[in-house]
Write a protein that holds these residues in place. Structure first.
Motif, PDB file in Angstrom:
ATOM      1  N   LYS A 178      64.035 -37.842 -51.433  1.00 14.45           N
ATOM      2  CA  LYS A 178      63.646 -38.676 -50.300  1.00 14.45           C
ATOM      3  C   LYS A 178      62.740 -37.893 -49.337  1.00 14.45           C
ATOM      4  O   LYS A 178      62.924 -36.682 -49.143  1.00 14.45           O
ATOM      5  N   ASN A 179      61.794 -38.622 -48.741  1.00 22.10           N
ATOM      6  CA  ASN A 179      60.928 -38.036 -47.730  1.00 22.10           C
ATOM      7  C   ASN A 179      60.726 -39.057 -46.604  1.00 22.10           C
ATOM      8  O   ASN A 179      61.335 -40.143 -46.607  1.00 22.10           O
ATOM      9  N   ALA A 180      59.875 -38.702 -45.641  1.00 23.19           N
ATOM     10  CA  ALA A 180      59.675 -39.589 -44.483  1.00 23.19           C
ATOM     11  C   ALA A 180      59.117 -40.940 -44.908  1.00 23.19           C
ATOM     12  O   ALA A 180      59.521 -41.986 -44.389  1.00 23.19           O
ATOM     13  N   ALA A 181      58.182 -40.949 -45.870  1.00 20.46           N
ATOM     14  CA  ALA A 181      57.582 -42.215 -46.308  1.00 20.46           C
ATOM     15  C   ALA A 181      58.608 -43.101 -46.998  1.00 20.46           C
ATOM     16  O   ALA A 181      58.640 -44.320 -46.804  1.00 20.46           O
ATOM     17  N   SER A 182      59.477 -42.498 -47.837  1.00 19.87           N
ATOM     18  CA  SER A 182      60.484 -43.306 -48.532  1.00 19.87           C
ATOM     19  C   SER A 182      61.512 -43.859 -47.567  1.00 19.87           C
ATOM     20  O   SER A 182      61.976 -44.999 -47.710  1.00 19.87           O
ATOM     21  N   ARG A 183      61.894 -43.033 -46.569  1.00 21.27           N
ATOM     22  CA  ARG A 183      62.856 -43.534 -45.584  1.00 21.27           C
ATOM     23  C   ARG A 183      62.248 -44.678 -44.758  1.00 21.27           C
ATOM     24  O   ARG A 183      62.944 -45.648 -44.424  1.00 21.27           O
ATOM     25  N   GLN A 232      54.360 -57.044 -49.624  1.00 18.76           N
ATOM     26  CA  GLN A 232      54.419 -55.602 -49.877  1.00 18.76           C
ATOM     27  C   GLN A 232      55.756 -55.158 -50.463  1.00 18.76           C
ATOM     28  O   GLN A 232      55.994 -53.962 -50.599  1.00 18.76           O
ATOM     29  N   GLN A 233      56.640 -56.119 -50.773  1.00 17.46           N
ATOM     30  CA  GLN A 233      58.000 -55.757 -51.161  1.00 17.46           C
ATOM     31  C   GLN A 233      58.030 -54.870 -52.415  1.00 17.46           C
ATOM     32  O   GLN A 233      58.752 -53.867 -52.468  1.00 17.46           O
ATOM     33  N   ALA A 234      57.253 -55.246 -53.443  1.00 22.83           N
ATOM     34  CA  ALA A 234      57.274 -54.465 -54.685  1.00 22.83           C
ATOM     35  C   ALA A 234      56.797 -53.024 -54.432  1.00 22.83           C
ATOM     36  O   ALA A 234      57.412 -52.058 -54.898  1.00 22.83           O
ATOM     37  N   ALA A 235      55.722 -52.886 -53.638  1.00 28.72           N
ATOM     38  CA  ALA A 235      55.220 -51.540 -53.353  1.00 28.72           C
ATOM     39  C   ALA A 235      56.220 -50.743 -52.522  1.00 28.72           C
ATOM     40  O   ALA A 235      56.397 -49.531 -52.725  1.00 28.72           O
ATOM     41  N   LEU A 236      56.921 -51.405 -51.605  1.00 34.88           N
ATOM     42  CA  LEU A 236      57.905 -50.700 -50.777  1.00 34.88           C
ATOM     43  C   LEU A 236      59.105 -50.247 -51.614  1.00 34.88           C
ATOM     44  O   LEU A 236      59.660 -49.158 -51.384  1.00 34.88           O
ATOM     45  N   GLU A 237      59.537 -51.082 -52.536  1.00 36.60           N
ATOM     46  CA  GLU A 237      60.666 -50.708 -53.395  1.00 36.60           C
ATOM     47  C   GLU A 237      60.341 -49.462 -54.223  1.00 36.60           C
ATOM     48  O   GLU A 237      61.187 -48.570 -54.388  1.00 36.60           O
ATOM     49  N   LYS A 238      59.097 -49.373 -54.709  1.00 38.30           N
ATOM     50  CA  LYS A 238      58.694 -48.198 -55.477  1.00 38.30           C
ATOM     51  C   LYS A 238      58.596 -46.970 -54.569  1.00 38.30           C
ATOM     52  O   LYS A 238      59.026 -45.870 -54.927  1.00 38.30           O
ATOM     53  N   GLN A 239      58.065 -47.188 -53.341  1.00 36.95           N
ATOM     54  CA  GLN A 239      57.930 -46.061 -52.402  1.00 36.95           C
ATOM     55  C   GLN A 239      59.287 -45.570 -51.940  1.00 36.95           C
ATOM     56  O   GLN A 239      59.476 -44.375 -51.666  1.00 36.95           O
ATOM     57  N   ALA A 240      60.283 -46.469 -51.855  1.00 33.34           N
ATOM     58  CA  ALA A 240      61.608 -46.086 -51.374  1.00 33.34           C
ATOM     59  C   ALA A 240      62.334 -45.168 -52.354  1.00 33.34           C
ATOM     60  O   ALA A 240      63.309 -44.498 -51.982  1.00 33.34           O
ATOM     61  N   GLU A 241      61.902 -45.112 -53.627  1.00 34.08           N
ATOM     62  CA  GLU A 241      62.569 -44.249 -54.613  1.00 34.08           C
ATOM     63  C   GLU A 241      62.364 -42.757 -54.310  1.00 34.08           C
ATOM     64  O   GLU A 241      63.112 -41.906 -54.780  1.00 34.08           O
ATOM     65  N   GLY A 242      61.368 -42.427 -53.511  1.00 33.17           N
ATOM     66  CA  GLY A 242      61.137 -41.024 -53.160  1.00 33.17           C
ATOM     67  C   GLY A 242      60.166 -40.338 -54.103  1.00 33.17           C
ATOM     68  O   GLY A 242      59.693 -40.914 -55.077  1.00 33.17           O
ATOM     69  N   GLY A 243      59.909 -39.071 -53.822  1.00 33.16           N
ATOM     70  CA  GLY A 243      58.978 -38.304 -54.646  1.00 33.16           C
ATOM     71  C   GLY A 243      59.703 -37.351 -55.598  1.00 33.16           C
ATOM     72  O   GLY A 243      60.905 -37.497 -55.891  1.00 33.16           O
ATOM     73  N   PHE A 244      58.987 -36.378 -56.056  1.00 33.29           N
ATOM     74  CA  PHE A 244      59.529 -35.408 -57.008  1.00 33.29           C
ATOM     75  C   PHE A 244      60.688 -34.632 -56.412  1.00 33.29           C
ATOM     76  O   PHE A 244      61.658 -34.288 -57.104  1.00 33.29           O
TER      77      PHE A 244
END
Length: 603
Positions: free
Chosen positions: A412-417, A397-409
Motif C-alpha cells: 500500500k502507498n498514498a495513492a492506493s489509500r 472511475q470505479q474500475a481504475a480506482l479498484e486497480k489502484q487500491a491494490e497497491g504497488g510492488f
C-alpha cells in the motif's frame, strides 16, 4: 462569495454592458445568459424594451434598476457550473425579496479565477408595487451567510459585503463614491461630452478640465459637495483619456445598436406581414367554421324543438351570434398555437433525450413567444450534461480506482489509500462528506452523491406554457348585460367671451368618468363662435349601487344648470333616479319626527 449592489435609472446601458460588453472576446469568455423571467432574451433591444414596459406600472419611480453582482471564491470554480450559479442567484433573489418581478441572470468569465454573475431586476414588481431596497446592505450580508452554508461554498475572510450605497459613507468618502457611481452610470450610455456633463449636473456634480503651460488639456477633475477629485484619482478609467475612450466606444455601440434596430425592425415588419397573411387565412377559415357551426346549431335547434327562449334573450340573440363568432375568431389563433405547444410536449414524451430537445428547439426557432420554454429546455440539457460529467468523474472511475487500491510492488502507498477512500463513497451511500482540508476527495465525494441520483427528466407540462383563451359570456349573461346598458347625450354650451363657462364640458366629463361612466366627446363651433360640446354618456344598471347614485346625482345637477341640456329617455331617467329617491324618503322619515298636530301627549 461577495456581492455588490447598485440601484440605477437606466436599463439600456446596463443591459448592453452586461450582455454585449464582452462580445468581441473569445467564445469561452463571452457573457452567458443563465436564466430570466418576464423579458425576451433574443436581443438586448427586446430585453430593454420589456424591462421599460414593466416599469410603466410605476412610472414615478426614478431608480427602478436593481443590479447585483455575485463573485465566487476561486476555490469553488471547479464545481460552479452555469446551472449551479443560476440556482445560487435565484436563491439570493428569494432571500432579498426580489420576487414577482422581471429579471435576468448573466454570467461573466472574462478573467481567469474571477467567476461571477450579474443580476439585473426591475424594482417595479409585476403587480405594480415597489420592491424595497432599504437595509439592503445588512440583508445582503445575511443572505450571503445563508447561501454559503446552504450551497457549501468557501466563505471569504470576514464575510465582507461591499458597500452598496453612498449613505454608508461620510464626508469626502461619500462625495467620492457618489461621483464614482454617477460616472459609472453616465458613461454606460453617454456618447458625447454634453450628454455626460448633463448627467453629472443632474447629480449636482461639476467637471473642469485643466491644462499644462502650453495650453494643452491634460486632465479632468470633478467637484461634489465642496470636494474636488481628479478623474484618475477616482479610478483609472475616469481619467481624461479613459473617459474619451469610453465615449468613443459608446458612439460606436450606439451606431451598431442603431444598425441592429433597423435590421430588427425590418425583420419584425417581414414577420408582421407573414403573420397578417396567416391571420387572414385563419380568419377566413374561422368564419367558414363559424358559419357552418351556426347552421348546424340552427338545424339542431329546429330538429329538437326545445323550449322557446325568454323574450329578452330572443331580443339579443342575433347580436349574441355575432359576438360569439368574433370571440371564436379571436380564440382560433390562440388554440392553434396551444396545439403546437401540445405537439412539442408529446414529441418529448416519445423522445425523452437531448436529441428530442434539439428537434423541439429547432422547431421553435424564430418564435419569441417560446423564449421561456426554450430556456427551460436549455436548462434540462445543461442539467443532464452536468449529471453525465458527475457520473464520469465518480462511478466512471470505479474500475481504475479498484486497480489502484491494490497497491504497488511494495504494498500500500498514498495513492492506493486515496483510491480506497474514494471507493468508500461509491459503496457506502450514506457516508458523510469529507472536510475542506481534503479538496480533491471532497470534489469526488460530491460528484458521487450527485451521480447517484437519477438523471434529470426531459419534457414539460404543456398547459404551463399555454396562452389563455378569451372567456365569453352565455346568451343569458350577454342579454342581461345589454339590457342593463343606458345611453344619453349632454349638450354643453361654452359661449365665447364667458370665462366662467370655459372648461365646463371637460370638468363634467372628468366627473362622470371618475364615477364609472364611459364618456366620448365631440364638439363644434356655431356661427357666433360659441363652442357646443356633446358628451355621449354610457353606463350600466349592473354597476355598483354607489356608482349609479353618483352618476345620477351628477346628471341631475347638469339638468338643473343653465348651459347644460340632458337628452335622455324618461324611462331611463326614472329608473336611475328611483334608488336615490327611495333612500331620500327613508332618510326623511327617520329624521323628520312627529308634527305638532299629531297626538304626543303634550298640549
Amino acid at each position: 462569495m461577495i456581492s455588490r449592489t447598485v440601484i440605477g435609472r437606466s436599463f439600456g446601458g446596463l443591459a448592453r454592458y452586461l450582455v454585449e460588453g464582452h462580445k468581441g472576446q473569445d467564445a469561452d469568455k463571452q457573457a452567458e445568459l443563465l436564466g430570466s423571467a418576464g423579458v425576451r432574451t433574443d436581443t438586448v433591444a427586446h430585453m430593454v424594451a420589456d424591462f421599460n414596459l414593466g416599469r410603466q406600472l410605476h412610472p414615478e419611480l426614478g431608480k427602478a434598476v436593481w443590479h447585483t453582482s455575485l463573485s465566487f471564491n476561486p476555490d469553488d470554480a471547479a464545481r460552479l457550473t452555469g446551472e449551479k450559479m443560476r440556482e445560487i442567484a435565484e436563491d439570493y433573489m428569494q432571500e432579498m425579496k426580489l420576487t414577482g418581478t422581471q429579471y435576468a441572470i448573466i454570467r461573466h468569465r472574462d478573467r481567469p479565477g474571477h467567476e461571477h454573475v450579474h443580476i439585473i431586476a426591475n424594482r417595479v414588481a409585476d403587480d405594480g408595487h415597489t420592491i424595497s431596497d432599504s437595509n439592503s446592505f445588512l440583508r445582503s450580508k445575511t443572505a450571503l451567510t445563508k447561501l454559503i452554508e446552504r450551497h457549501e461554498l468557501t466563505p471569504p475572510q470576514g464575510l465582507r459585503v461591499e458597500k452598496q450605497h453612498p449613505e454608508h459613507l461620510e464626508g469626502v468618502d461619500k462625495a467620492k463614491q457618489e461621483v464614482k457611481d454617477a460616472l459609472h452610470q453616465a458613461l454606460a450610455t453617454a456618447p458625447y461630452r454634453p450628454a455626460l456633463l448633463a448627467a453629472l449636473r443632474a447629480e449636482k456634480i461639476s467637471a473642469q478640465e485643466f491644462t499644462n503651460k502650453a495650453g494643452v488639456v491634460t486632465g479632468i477633475s470633478f467637484e461634489k459637495d465642496g470636494h474636488s477629485f481628479k478623474g484618475s484619482a477616482i479610478a483609472r478609467g475616469y481619467s481624461l483619456a479613459g473617459i474619451e475612450k469610453q465615449l468613443a466606444a459608446n458612439q460606436l455601440a450606439q451606431q451598431a445598436e442603431k444598425a441592429r434596430q433597423q435590421a430588427a425592425q425590418e425583420a419584425a415588419a417581414q414577420e408582421q406581414r407573414q403573420a397578417a397573411a396567416q391571420l387572414a387565412a385563419q380568419r377566413q377559415a374561422a368564419e367558414q367554421q363559424a358559419a357552418q357551426r351556426q347552421e348546424a346549431e340552427r338545424q339542431a335547434a329546429q330538429a329538437a324543438k326545445g323550449p322557446e327562449l325568454p323574450a329578452v334573450e330572443r331580443k339579443w340573440q342575433a347580436d349574441y351570434q355575432v359576438y360569439a363568432a368574433n370571440l371564436a375568431q379571436q380564440n382560433a389563433p390562440i388554440q392553434a398555437r396551444n396545439k403546437i405547444i401540445d405537439s412539442y410536449s408529446t414529441y418529448l414524451q416519445k423522445h425523452p433525450n437531448e436529441a428530442g430537445i434539439a428537434v423541439v428547439v429547432q422547431a421553435m426557432k424564430g418564435d419569441p413567444r417560446t423564449a421561456v420554454l426554450k430556456a427551460e429546455l436549455d436548462r434540462q440539457v445543461a442539467a443532464r450534461a452536468t449529471h453525465v460529467k458527475q457520473w464520469a468523474d465518480s462511478y466512471g472511475q470505479q474500475a481504475a480506482l479498484e486497480k489502484q487500491a491494490e497497491g504497488g510492488f511494495f504494498g500500500k502507498n498514498a495513492a492506493s489509500r486515496e483510491a480506497e477512500e474514494k471507493l468508500k463513497f461509491l459503496t457506502e451511500k450514506d457516508r458523510p462528506l469529507p472536510g475542506l482540508l481534503a479538496p480533491a476527495l471532497l470534489e469526488f465525494a460530491r460528484a458521487a452523491k450527485a451521480a447517484d441520483r437519477p438523471a434529470p427528466a426531459v419534457g414539460f407540462e404543456a398547459r404551463a406554457y399555454y396562452q389563455p383563451e378569451h372567456a365569453g359570456l352565455s346568451l343569458t349573461e350577454y342579454a342581461a348585460k345589454r339590457e342593463a346598458e343606458r345611453q344619453l347625450v349632454v349638450r354643453v354650451q361654452e359661449p365665447v367671451g364667458d370665462s366662467q363657462a370655459a372648461g365646463r364640458a371637460d370638468a363634467l366629463q372628468r366627473s362622470l368618468t371618475s364615477k364609472g361612466a364611459t364618456v366620448s366627446v365631440s364638439d363644434a363651433v356655431d356661427a357666433q363662435g360659441n363652442r357646443v360640446i356633446e358628451l355621449a354618456v354610457q353606463y350600466s344598471m349592473q354597476q355598483p349601487r354607489h356608482e349609479l347614485k353618483d352618476i345620477s346625482v351628477t346628471l341631475d345637477w347638469a339638468a338643473e344648470r343653465k348651459g347644460y341640456e340632458v337628452q335622455e329617455r324618461e324611462a331611463d331617467r326614472a329608473q336611475r333616479q328611483a334608488p336615490g329617491q327611495r333612500e331620500a324618503q327613508q332618510v326623511k322619515s327617520r329624521t323628520q319626527g312627529p308634527r305638532r298636530d299629531q297626538s304626543t301627549g303634550i298640549a
